[in-house]
Design a protein around this motif. Sequence first.
Motif, PDB file in Angstrom:
ATOM      1  N   MET A  14       0.857  -1.364  -0.144  1.00  0.00           N
ATOM      2  CA  MET A  14      -0.098   0.032  -0.279  1.00  0.00           C
ATOM      3  C   MET A  14       0.956   1.269   0.156  1.00  0.00           C
ATOM      4  O   MET A  14       1.901   1.352   0.588  1.00  0.00           O
ATOM      5  CB  MET A  14      -0.823   0.057   1.105  1.00  0.00           C
ATOM      6  CG  MET A  14      -2.278  -0.381   1.073  1.00  0.00           C
ATOM      7  SD  MET A  14      -3.302  -0.017   2.565  1.00  0.00           S
ATOM      8  CE  MET A  14      -5.024  -0.579   1.798  1.00  0.00           C
ATOM      9  N   GLU A  15       0.589   2.181  -0.847  1.00  0.00           N
ATOM     10  CA  GLU A  15       1.156   3.551  -0.949  1.00  0.00           C
ATOM     11  C   GLU A  15       0.409   4.516  -0.130  1.00  0.00           C
ATOM     12  O   GLU A  15      -0.797   4.077   0.438  1.00  0.00           O
ATOM     13  CB  GLU A  15       1.240   3.860  -2.191  1.00  0.00           C
ATOM     14  CG  GLU A  15       2.128   2.880  -3.247  1.00  0.00           C
ATOM     15  CD  GLU A  15       2.301   3.453  -4.516  1.00  0.00           C
ATOM     16  OE1 GLU A  15       1.927   4.865  -4.969  1.00  0.00           O
ATOM     17  OE2 GLU A  15       2.846   2.834  -5.450  1.00  0.00           O
ATOM     18  N   ALA A  16       0.727   5.577   0.004  1.00  0.00           N
ATOM     19  CA  ALA A  16       0.114   6.617   0.902  1.00  0.00           C
ATOM     20  C   ALA A  16      -1.307   6.867   0.338  1.00  0.00           C
ATOM     21  O   ALA A  16      -2.247   7.039   1.240  1.00  0.00           O
ATOM     22  CB  ALA A  16       0.928   7.918   0.959  1.00  0.00           C
ATOM     23  N   MET A  17      -1.519   6.932  -0.966  1.00  0.00           N
ATOM     24  CA  MET A  17      -2.805   7.110  -1.694  1.00  0.00           C
ATOM     25  C   MET A  17      -3.697   6.041  -1.220  1.00  0.00           C
ATOM     26  O   MET A  17      -4.916   6.149  -1.274  1.00  0.00           O
ATOM     27  CB  MET A  17      -2.636   7.648  -3.066  1.00  0.00           C
ATOM     28  CG  MET A  17      -2.021   8.976  -3.002  1.00  0.00           C
ATOM     29  SD  MET A  17      -3.061  10.464  -2.356  1.00  0.00           S
ATOM     30  CE  MET A  17      -2.288  10.802  -1.019  1.00  0.00           C
ATOM     31  N   ASP A  18      -3.357   4.907  -1.358  1.00  0.00           N
ATOM     32  CA  ASP A  18      -4.165   3.712  -0.832  1.00  0.00           C
ATOM     33  C   ASP A  18      -4.511   3.781   0.449  1.00  0.00           C
ATOM     34  O   ASP A  18      -5.517   3.394   0.657  1.00  0.00           O
ATOM     35  CB  ASP A  18      -3.294   2.435  -1.267  1.00  0.00           C
ATOM     36  CG  ASP A  18      -2.621   2.218  -2.597  1.00  0.00           C
ATOM     37  OD1 ASP A  18      -3.487   2.462  -3.587  1.00  0.00           O
ATOM     38  OD2 ASP A  18      -1.377   1.909  -2.882  1.00  0.00           O
ATOM     39  N   LEU A  19      -3.577   3.993   1.208  1.00  0.00           N
ATOM     40  CA  LEU A  19      -4.054   4.035   2.844  1.00  0.00           C
ATOM     41  C   LEU A  19      -5.067   5.081   3.020  1.00  0.00           C
ATOM     42  O   LEU A  19      -5.955   4.897   3.737  1.00  0.00           O
ATOM     43  CB  LEU A  19      -2.916   4.486   3.534  1.00  0.00           C
ATOM     44  CG  LEU A  19      -2.961   4.506   4.932  1.00  0.00           C
ATOM     45  CD1 LEU A  19      -3.787   3.403   5.600  1.00  0.00           C
ATOM     46  CD2 LEU A  19      -1.777   4.696   5.764  1.00  0.00           C
ATOM     47  N   LEU A  20      -4.937   6.427   2.284  1.00  0.00           N
ATOM     48  CA  LEU A  20      -5.821   7.286   2.400  1.00  0.00           C
ATOM     49  C   LEU A  20      -7.141   6.880   2.196  1.00  0.00           C
ATOM     50  O   LEU A  20      -8.212   7.414   2.946  1.00  0.00           O
ATOM     51  CB  LEU A  20      -5.430   8.547   1.274  1.00  0.00           C
ATOM     52  CG  LEU A  20      -6.264   9.912   1.473  1.00  0.00           C
ATOM     53  CD1 LEU A  20      -5.554  10.474   2.818  1.00  0.00           C
ATOM     54  CD2 LEU A  20      -6.108  10.677   0.303  1.00  0.00           C
ATOM     55  N   VAL A  48      -8.685   4.352   2.909  1.00  0.00           N
ATOM     56  CA  VAL A  48      -9.468   3.281   3.677  1.00  0.00           C
ATOM     57  C   VAL A  48      -9.545   3.902   5.058  1.00  0.00           C
ATOM     58  O   VAL A  48      -9.853   3.456   6.061  1.00  0.00           O
ATOM     59  CB  VAL A  48      -8.616   2.123   3.873  1.00  0.00           C
ATOM     60  CG1 VAL A  48      -8.602   1.159   2.712  1.00  0.00           C
ATOM     61  CG2 VAL A  48      -7.362   2.176   4.433  1.00  0.00           C
ATOM     62  N   LEU A  49      -9.173   5.392   5.236  1.00  0.00           N
ATOM     63  CA  LEU A  49      -9.494   6.210   6.205  1.00  0.00           C
ATOM     64  C   LEU A  49     -10.816   7.003   6.313  1.00  0.00           C
ATOM     65  O   LEU A  49     -11.402   7.235   5.224  1.00  0.00           O
ATOM     66  CB  LEU A  49      -8.241   7.102   6.422  1.00  0.00           C
ATOM     67  CG  LEU A  49      -6.760   6.382   6.697  1.00  0.00           C
ATOM     68  CD1 LEU A  49      -5.763   7.254   6.590  1.00  0.00           C
ATOM     69  CD2 LEU A  49      -7.046   5.432   7.738  1.00  0.00           C
ATOM     70  N   ASP A  50     -10.864   7.673   7.507  1.00  0.00           N
ATOM     71  CA  ASP A  50     -12.218   8.438   7.583  1.00  0.00           C
ATOM     72  C   ASP A  50     -12.041   9.693   8.116  1.00  0.00           C
ATOM     73  O   ASP A  50     -11.027   9.735   8.855  1.00  0.00           O
ATOM     74  CB  ASP A  50     -13.293   7.428   8.398  1.00  0.00           C
ATOM     75  CG  ASP A  50     -14.822   8.107   8.429  1.00  0.00           C
ATOM     76  OD1 ASP A  50     -15.431   7.904   7.279  1.00  0.00           O
ATOM     77  OD2 ASP A  50     -15.303   8.790   9.263  1.00  0.00           O
ATOM     78  N   HIS A  51     -12.949  10.562   7.846  1.00  0.00           N
ATOM     79  CA  HIS A  51     -12.530  11.859   8.564  1.00  0.00           C
ATOM     80  C   HIS A  51     -13.438  11.971   9.935  1.00  0.00           C
ATOM     81  O   HIS A  51     -13.460  13.152  10.516  1.00  0.00           O
ATOM     82  CB  HIS A  51     -13.254  13.037   7.545  1.00  0.00           C
ATOM     83  CG  HIS A  51     -14.853  13.275   7.439  1.00  0.00           C
ATOM     84  ND1 HIS A  51     -15.473  12.150   6.743  1.00  0.00           N
ATOM     85  CD2 HIS A  51     -15.871  13.968   8.072  1.00  0.00           C
ATOM     86  CE1 HIS A  51     -16.709  12.494   6.623  1.00  0.00           C
ATOM     87  NE2 HIS A  51     -16.972  13.516   7.446  1.00  0.00           N
ATOM     88  N   GLN A  52     -14.365  11.088  10.255  1.00  0.00           N
ATOM     89  CA  GLN A  52     -15.066  10.886  11.816  1.00  0.00           C
ATOM     90  C   GLN A  52     -14.797   9.945  12.495  1.00  0.00           C
ATOM     91  O   GLN A  52     -14.521  10.224  13.740  1.00  0.00           O
ATOM     92  CB  GLN A  52     -16.746  10.986  11.578  1.00  0.00           C
ATOM     93  CG  GLN A  52     -17.104  12.310  10.570  1.00  0.00           C
ATOM     94  CD  GLN A  52     -18.630  12.154  10.449  1.00  0.00           C
ATOM     95  OE1 GLN A  52     -19.187  11.208  10.274  1.00  0.00           O
ATOM     96  NE2 GLN A  52     -19.393  13.160  10.712  1.00  0.00           N
ATOM     97  N   GLN A  74      -9.404  12.985  -0.621  1.00  0.00           N
ATOM     98  CA  GLN A  74      -9.856  11.559  -0.985  1.00  0.00           C
ATOM     99  C   GLN A  74     -11.108  11.740  -1.950  1.00  0.00           C
ATOM    100  O   GLN A  74     -11.223  11.039  -2.731  1.00  0.00           O
ATOM    101  CB  GLN A  74     -10.216  10.890   0.490  1.00  0.00           C
ATOM    102  CG  GLN A  74     -11.039   9.705   0.221  1.00  0.00           C
ATOM    103  CD  GLN A  74     -11.567   9.237   1.685  1.00  0.00           C
ATOM    104  OE1 GLN A  74     -12.490   9.644   2.115  1.00  0.00           O
ATOM    105  NE2 GLN A  74     -10.884   8.278   2.419  1.00  0.00           N
ATOM    106  N   SER A  75     -11.785  12.825  -1.752  1.00  0.00           N
ATOM    107  CA  SER A  75     -13.020  13.032  -2.700  1.00  0.00           C
ATOM    108  C   SER A  75     -12.631  13.453  -4.315  1.00  0.00           C
ATOM    109  O   SER A  75     -13.221  13.156  -5.021  1.00  0.00           O
ATOM    110  CB  SER A  75     -13.916  14.169  -1.987  1.00  0.00           C
ATOM    111  OG  SER A  75     -13.400  15.267  -1.945  1.00  0.00           O
TER     112      SER A  75
END
Length: 352
Positions: A1-7, A9-13, A89-90
């Motif tokens: 996984m690169e940084a953009m891949d990890l991004l 699967v993350l959430d803002h809340q 992400q969006s």
Amino acid sequence: MEAMDLLQVLDHQQPRRLRVIENLLRGRRTVSTLYWGQRYHLLPLLDADKHLDRGALTVPAQQLVAANLVTLDSEEDQLLLTPAGQQRQSQVATYYRPQTSGDWLSLDLGAVRQRTLLAVQVTSQYAHSTSRYYPLTTDLATRRIIRQWFHRLKGPQLAETLSVALIQSLQQLPVQTAEAMTDLLTGYQHPGLTVDQVASKQQQTAWEIRLRQRDGLTQIARDARRADHPFHSLLQSLWRSPVTRSAQATLYAVEQGGSLEQVAAQRHVKTNTVKEHLLEAAILSPVAVFPYDQLLPESVRADFATVLNADIDSWQFAQLPEALRARYDFFYFRLYAIWRGRGMMADGTTHN
């Protein structure tokens, strides 16, 4: 996984633990990993990268922090998207979104991959009367299964029949996914590209190509459920329950009416193991088939409902009233959280 891949699967809340994501990808089936994988809506990624090194996500996480795309609570090992991270992400509208992930937990995708790639290679070389070539590296069991499959189906129509079947499967996928799958196949005068080579060709990350391959393999396995599909006998046995056999056996014993202690004695395991099996089954089984009414009767639900009304992710057993902790151990607390988290209301109805 690169940084953009990890991004992705993350959430803002919802803060998400990096180690949970790592353990999920590596296939570490602890109850904690499964529970939080479900809470993060990432369970389909279980065992998606079993060769991932421990700590391999640390650098991508640090890169996201340095770019101000996430915040990291080092004490809790939790990542949270910043407004900039949410916007980034969006903005990545072209990032691949799998369309078959609902079946990933019910399919041995590693075996599907090995069998599919080797069967395609063997069939292609056979169609061109080539007997001297280097077969793809697979385990002994896979080679034996492919050999049996090939000798049972080989004939002048095999290559054409298989080609038609594969094309029908790939046509149900996005064009880039179909192209990635084709590039990854090996056959006559077609050595097949590596994941990294396909990623470079499509200008995507290697992780995205792996997601595309999982989609392609799952679609092929779905279609191979038809009895007339050339891969039917090859792939049908690879569909399985996501619940381990041991956990299934424990669940069955409990459903027959035994107490947790009786089931532990019957199965020659510790009571805590029985509880872990049941929690695994609760996480991975459809809500309708798990015996919540037996293990979590209305009176227990009512007791927890009186004190647990905030966001589920904030619930902590240690913060329950002492009287409640004395009455129920962690098993019932976690089972109640699973039940509520899977769409149930405190009164037993489902969310709309």
